[in-house]
Design a protein around this motif. Structure first.
Motif, short mmCIF file in Angstrom:
data_model
loop_
_atom_site.label_atom_id
_atom_site.label_comp_id
_atom_site.label_asym_id
_atom_site.label_seq_id
_atom_site.Cartn_x
_atom_site.Cartn_y
_atom_site.Cartn_z
N PRO A 29 6.56 5.41 -3.76
CA PRO A 29 7.14 5.58 -5.09
C PRO A 29 8.43 6.41 -5.02
O PRO A 29 8.53 7.37 -4.27
CB PRO A 29 6.07 6.35 -5.87
N VAL A 30 9.40 6.00 -5.81
CA VAL A 30 10.68 6.70 -5.86
C VAL A 30 10.81 7.35 -7.23
O VAL A 30 10.58 6.72 -8.25
CB VAL A 30 11.84 5.71 -5.63
N THR A 31 11.19 8.61 -7.23
CA THR A 31 11.34 9.32 -8.49
C THR A 31 12.72 9.06 -9.09
O THR A 31 13.66 8.68 -8.38
CB THR A 31 11.17 10.84 -8.29
N TYR A 32 12.84 9.26 -10.37
CA TYR A 32 14.11 9.04 -11.05
C TYR A 32 15.26 9.85 -10.44
O TYR A 32 16.33 9.31 -10.21
CB TYR A 32 13.98 9.32 -12.55
N PRO A 33 15.09 11.17 -10.15
CA PRO A 33 16.20 11.91 -9.54
C PRO A 33 16.66 11.31 -8.21
O PRO A 33 17.86 11.28 -7.93
CB PRO A 33 15.64 13.31 -9.35
N LEU A 34 15.74 10.79 -7.41
CA LEU A 34 16.14 10.17 -6.16
C LEU A 34 16.91 8.89 -6.41
O LEU A 34 17.92 8.61 -5.76
CB LEU A 34 14.91 9.90 -5.28
N LEU A 35 16.46 8.10 -7.37
CA LEU A 35 17.21 6.88 -7.71
C LEU A 35 18.62 7.22 -8.16
O LEU A 35 19.58 6.55 -7.80
CB LEU A 35 16.49 6.11 -8.81
N LYS A 36 18.73 8.26 -8.97
CA LYS A 36 20.04 8.68 -9.47
C LYS A 36 20.93 9.11 -8.30
O LYS A 36 22.11 8.75 -8.24
CB LYS A 36 19.87 9.82 -10.47
N LEU A 37 20.38 9.85 -7.36
CA LEU A 37 21.12 10.30 -6.18
C LEU A 37 21.58 9.09 -5.36
O LEU A 37 22.73 9.02 -4.94
CB LEU A 37 20.26 11.22 -5.32
N LEU A 38 20.70 8.14 -5.14
CA LEU A 38 21.06 6.96 -4.35
C LEU A 38 22.12 6.13 -5.05
O LEU A 38 23.01 5.57 -4.42
CB LEU A 38 19.81 6.11 -4.09
N HIS A 39 22.03 6.05 -6.37
CA HIS A 39 22.97 5.22 -7.12
C HIS A 39 24.34 5.89 -7.28
O HIS A 39 25.37 5.26 -7.13
CB HIS A 39 22.37 4.88 -8.48
N HIS A 40 24.35 7.17 -7.60
CA HIS A 40 25.59 7.85 -7.94
C HIS A 40 26.13 8.74 -6.83
O HIS A 40 27.27 9.16 -6.90
CB HIS A 40 25.41 8.71 -9.19
N TYR A 76 0.86 -1.18 0.00
CA TYR A 76 0.00 0.00 0.00
C TYR A 76 0.89 1.23 0.00
O TYR A 76 2.08 1.15 0.29
CB TYR A 76 -0.93 -0.01 1.23
N HIS A 77 0.30 2.35 -0.33
CA HIS A 77 1.04 3.62 -0.31
C HIS A 77 0.68 4.41 0.94
O HIS A 77 1.53 4.67 1.77
CB HIS A 77 0.76 4.42 -1.59
N THR A 78 -0.60 4.78 1.09
CA THR A 78 -1.01 5.61 2.22
C THR A 78 -2.14 5.03 3.05
O THR A 78 -2.43 5.53 4.12
CB THR A 78 -1.45 7.00 1.73
N ARG A 79 -2.77 3.99 2.61
CA ARG A 79 -3.96 3.46 3.29
C ARG A 79 -3.62 2.29 4.21
O ARG A 79 -4.05 1.15 4.00
CB ARG A 79 -5.00 3.03 2.25
N LYS A 80 -2.86 2.59 5.25
CA LYS A 80 -2.39 1.56 6.17
C LYS A 80 -3.55 0.79 6.81
O LYS A 80 -3.53 -0.43 6.88
CB LYS A 80 -1.52 2.18 7.26
#
Length: 80
Positions: free
Chosen positions: A64-75, A36-40
């Protein structure tokens, strides 16, 4: 003797089609992981219903993870 138990992963399992799918799978003897996202509370209600069907279940929050966040985590930096 093979005693493997099937486990299903149902995304969006707190409502609608995901909820109905998770419950239907539990009625067929399959343990279920619902996300789930928000409906615990809704997800926990689905887990309870699955457990009432005699199956194991757990609800996991996925954000959900956005592309810029993925890029930050990866690089390590957004401009790398």
């Amino acid at each position: 003797m093979n005693s493997t138990q099937k486990i299903a992963l149902v995304t969006g399992g707190s409502r609608g089609l995901g909820r109905n799918t998770a419950i239907a799978l539990s009625r067929k003897g399959i343990d279920v992981i619902v996300t789930y996202h928000t409906r615990k509370e809704d997800a926990e209600a689905v887990v309870k219903e699955i457990e009432n069907n005699g199956r194991k279940a757990v609800a996991l929050q996925l954000v959900p993870v956005t592309y810029p966040l993925l890029k930050l985590l990866h690089h390590g930096c957004p401009t790398c």
